[in-house]
Design a protein around this motif. Sequence first.
Motif, PDB file in Angstrom:
ATOM      1  N   ARG A  43      38.562  35.343  42.491  1.00 37.90           N
ATOM      2  CA  ARG A  43      39.093  34.919  43.799  1.00 37.90           C
ATOM      3  C   ARG A  43      39.427  33.439  43.701  1.00 37.90           C
ATOM      4  NH1 ARG A  43      35.272  35.843  48.794  1.00 37.90           N
ATOM      5  NH2 ARG A  43      36.152  37.938  48.703  1.00 37.90           N
ATOM      6  N   HIS A 113      43.347  37.380  43.932  1.00 33.68           N
ATOM      7  CA  HIS A 113      43.649  37.086  45.334  1.00 33.68           C
ATOM      8  C   HIS A 113      43.497  35.592  45.606  1.00 33.68           C
ATOM      9  CE1 HIS A 113      44.010  41.160  46.988  1.00 33.68           C
ATOM     10  NE2 HIS A 113      43.069  41.497  46.128  1.00 33.68           N
ATOM     11  N   HIS A 115      43.371  32.800  48.759  1.00 34.51           N
ATOM     12  CA  HIS A 115      43.212  32.578  50.197  1.00 34.51           C
ATOM     13  C   HIS A 115      43.311  31.086  50.468  1.00 34.51           C
ATOM     14  CE1 HIS A 115      41.651  36.710  50.777  1.00 34.51           C
ATOM     15  NE2 HIS A 115      41.116  36.519  49.588  1.00 34.51           N
ATOM     16  N   SER A 136      46.943  35.976  49.850  1.00 32.11           N
ATOM     17  CA  SER A 136      46.489  37.188  50.535  1.00 32.11           C
ATOM     18  C   SER A 136      46.192  36.945  52.004  1.00 32.11           C
ATOM     19  CB  SER A 136      45.238  37.740  49.836  1.00 32.11           C
ATOM     20  OG  SER A 136      45.529  38.108  48.506  1.00 32.11           O
ATOM     21  N   GLU A 253      40.966  41.693  50.925  1.00 24.40           N
ATOM     22  CA  GLU A 253      41.111  42.171  49.550  1.00 24.40           C
ATOM     23  C   GLU A 253      40.903  43.676  49.438  1.00 24.40           C
ATOM     24  OE1 GLU A 253      39.467  37.919  47.782  1.00 24.40           O
ATOM     25  OE2 GLU A 253      38.261  39.733  47.559  1.00 24.40           O
TER      26      GLU A 253
END
Length: 267
Positions: A43, A113, A115, A136, A253
């Motif tokens: 992440r 992903h 963020h 995302s 996710e």
Amino acid sequence: MDFINKKRMPVDVSTHIFEEVTYQVDGLHVRGLSMTPKQQVKRIVIYLRGGKGQVGKVRTGRLLQFSDEQTLVFGPYYRGNNGSEGKDEFYGKDLNDVTAAIRILNHKYPNVHIHMIGFSRGGLQGLLTFQDLPVSSYIIWGGVPDIYLMYEERVDLRGMLKRMVGHPKKQSEAYQQRDALSKITKSSPPILIVHGGEDRQVGIHQAYYLAEQLDKIGTTYRTFYQMKEGHVPKPFALDEALNTVKQWMTDVEQHSIKDDYHLNNKI
């Protein structure tokens, strides 16, 4: 596509490596702070700082709040700050400092992903960029959603805004370019709005306003309001907010943002 320089920072964390990185944007050398896990990256969190200059600058403690053992956290300084070349244009070309960093990280970790989290001034920084990037979701935390509201309500900041952006009427084009809500669409990545009910720097009515506009546009979003908290939550409330943010990222996710996405949590 990569960072052009990395400087190891003297931060003793067993799970991550802290580095001040340099990358090229618009011919300038811009810096940011990177916190890379020693394990596989699963992440990426991009933290968009608030303030200007030394006020609200990127700090190791803030990045640590969003991490786990497999999360990379990166905070761009923005041009003109902390050794970065150029001049901070307050939502002008400094937006490129955000997009360039994200594209580098997306190139390095193409299946991970990403963020974005925009705090205070960083709220609008993210709203102006997130919909055009491989991210995302976007979390706006105590963030400014509208530059016109900032000019109208923060009388103490008007002098700075006039110097850096201009007057809303005399330099209307500059303000229109910074009108994030006009650029958001129904298909923009989902948004989490986090705000404190007693925030005196960015009033919670600004979060309400953003939610109302997202309703009209049809953008997927959730809200998390802590009605007894200010611009920065107290320790217990901060833990609760951070847990909410991390759960949001997991939900996104796992594609479990349900039809009740206009959920309004007030604490």
